[in-house]
Design a protein around this motif. Sequence first.
Motif, mmCIF file in Angstrom:
data_model
loop_
_atom_site.group_PDB
_atom_site.id
_atom_site.type_symbol
_atom_site.label_atom_id
_atom_site.label_comp_id
_atom_site.label_asym_id
_atom_site.label_seq_id
_atom_site.Cartn_x
_atom_site.Cartn_y
_atom_site.Cartn_z
ATOM 1 N N ALA A 205 0.841 -1.315 0.040
ATOM 2 C CA ALA A 205 0.482 -0.070 -0.212
ATOM 3 C C ALA A 205 0.544 1.108 0.017
ATOM 4 C CB ALA A 205 -1.005 -0.389 1.233
ATOM 5 N N ARG A 206 1.600 0.793 0.515
ATOM 6 C CA ARG A 206 2.766 2.756 0.715
ATOM 7 C C ARG A 206 3.508 2.395 -0.806
ATOM 8 N NH1 ARG A 206 2.908 3.310 6.298
ATOM 9 N NH2 ARG A 206 2.619 2.248 7.675
ATOM 10 N N ALA A 207 3.754 1.509 -1.182
ATOM 11 C CA ALA A 207 4.330 2.103 -2.533
ATOM 12 C C ALA A 207 3.555 1.922 -3.620
ATOM 13 C CB ALA A 207 5.036 0.551 -3.083
ATOM 14 N N GLY A 208 2.595 1.995 -2.918
ATOM 15 C CA GLY A 208 1.806 2.860 -4.406
ATOM 16 C C GLY A 208 1.324 4.175 -3.905
ATOM 17 N N LEU A 209 1.381 4.432 -3.104
ATOM 18 C CA LEU A 209 1.427 6.501 -2.469
ATOM 19 C C LEU A 209 2.732 7.003 -3.084
ATOM 20 C CD1 LEU A 209 0.547 8.969 -1.358
ATOM 21 C CD2 LEU A 209 1.615 7.928 1.185
ATOM 22 N N THR A 210 3.418 5.944 -2.637
ATOM 23 C CA THR A 210 5.470 6.320 -2.960
ATOM 24 C C THR A 210 5.140 6.329 -4.687
ATOM 25 O OG1 THR A 210 5.464 5.345 -1.325
ATOM 26 C CG2 THR A 210 7.647 6.170 -2.785
ATOM 27 N N GLY A 211 4.643 6.084 -5.293
ATOM 28 C CA GLY A 211 4.509 6.130 -7.185
ATOM 29 C C GLY A 211 3.633 7.006 -7.311
ATOM 30 N N PHE A 212 2.536 7.375 -7.044
ATOM 31 C CA PHE A 212 2.031 8.676 -7.289
ATOM 32 C C PHE A 212 2.514 9.254 -6.902
ATOM 33 C CE2 PHE A 212 -0.765 11.480 -5.589
ATOM 34 C CZ PHE A 212 -1.470 12.575 -6.957
#
Length: 259
Positions: free
Chosen positions: A156-163
């Motif tokens: 989930a946190r990798a998704g935020l980081t990518g955005f």
Amino acid sequence: MDLGIKGRKAIVCAASKGLGKGCAQALAAEGVELVINARGADALEATAGELRAKHGVKVTAVACDVTTAEGRAKLLAACPDPDILVNNAGGPPPGDFREWDEKAWHAAVEANMIAPIMLIRATVDAMIARRFGRIVNITSAAVKNPIPFLGLSNGARAGLTGFVAGLSRQIARHNVTINALLPGPFETDRLRATLAAGSKSSGKSVEEVADERRKANPAGRFGTAEEFGAACAFLCGAQAGYIVGQNIVLDGGAFNGTM
Ligand code: NAP
């Protein structure tokens, strides 16, 4: 060093305890007006009172769940135009990925990806118009160095980081920055719960488990919420406008890499 943010307004999410509280404290020490949040009203009011007494700044406490749309609406009603936004929430539970159904994944993504993105969406255009904005997302060292039993967090946190990697570069020219702080082991309730779980599964005492983890860290200790807050306040400072889209690991050197 004067960070040049006295009188600015900040929303600090999940800030009655731990790392969020550390960030709220450091911003209050700079004279920033705060809206702080957590679900439990008692601890939140206690923290707000502490910050007002120690730093003499205006602190508004909004008890709500930041992972829900209703909670975020309450928070934004208390502070519709923050100059500073610190995104934070509790972390997802540990476990084996075979145990997690779709509901568990949606909950993790809602808390650690969608909630911060929705708050960014609600506040960033006014920051752009005012030509000042500082957004800090509290994520985890697991974004860089995945922890096997924290798959929900890793994902989930990798998704935020990518955005954020994309968005931060689209808005930097307006003096609005978004960066992330990636905590390793910091001495908070969350860490104490992990140590208690480690003690239960290993049969060692909590202190033994804690000692082993301290010794394994290059710094020989856990981090403190005060240290974490100081790094956050610097990223929110007037001087930090050229730090854009970075993921800064605070882990005592535990991530073993040249860069
Ligand atoms: P903590 O000491 O347990 O504090 C968590 C704070 O967040 C409390 O004030 C809690 O208050 C609030 N909170 C939790 N869920 C919330 C929600 N849904 N809405 C609003 N407030 C909420 O935890 P921490 O160690 O500061 O951790 C902060 C974040 O960093 C977490 O996401 C954690 O996974 C991550 N992290 C921490 C470490 C570490 O070593 N400490 C390492 C890596 C990542 P209420 O319970 O009353 O809502």
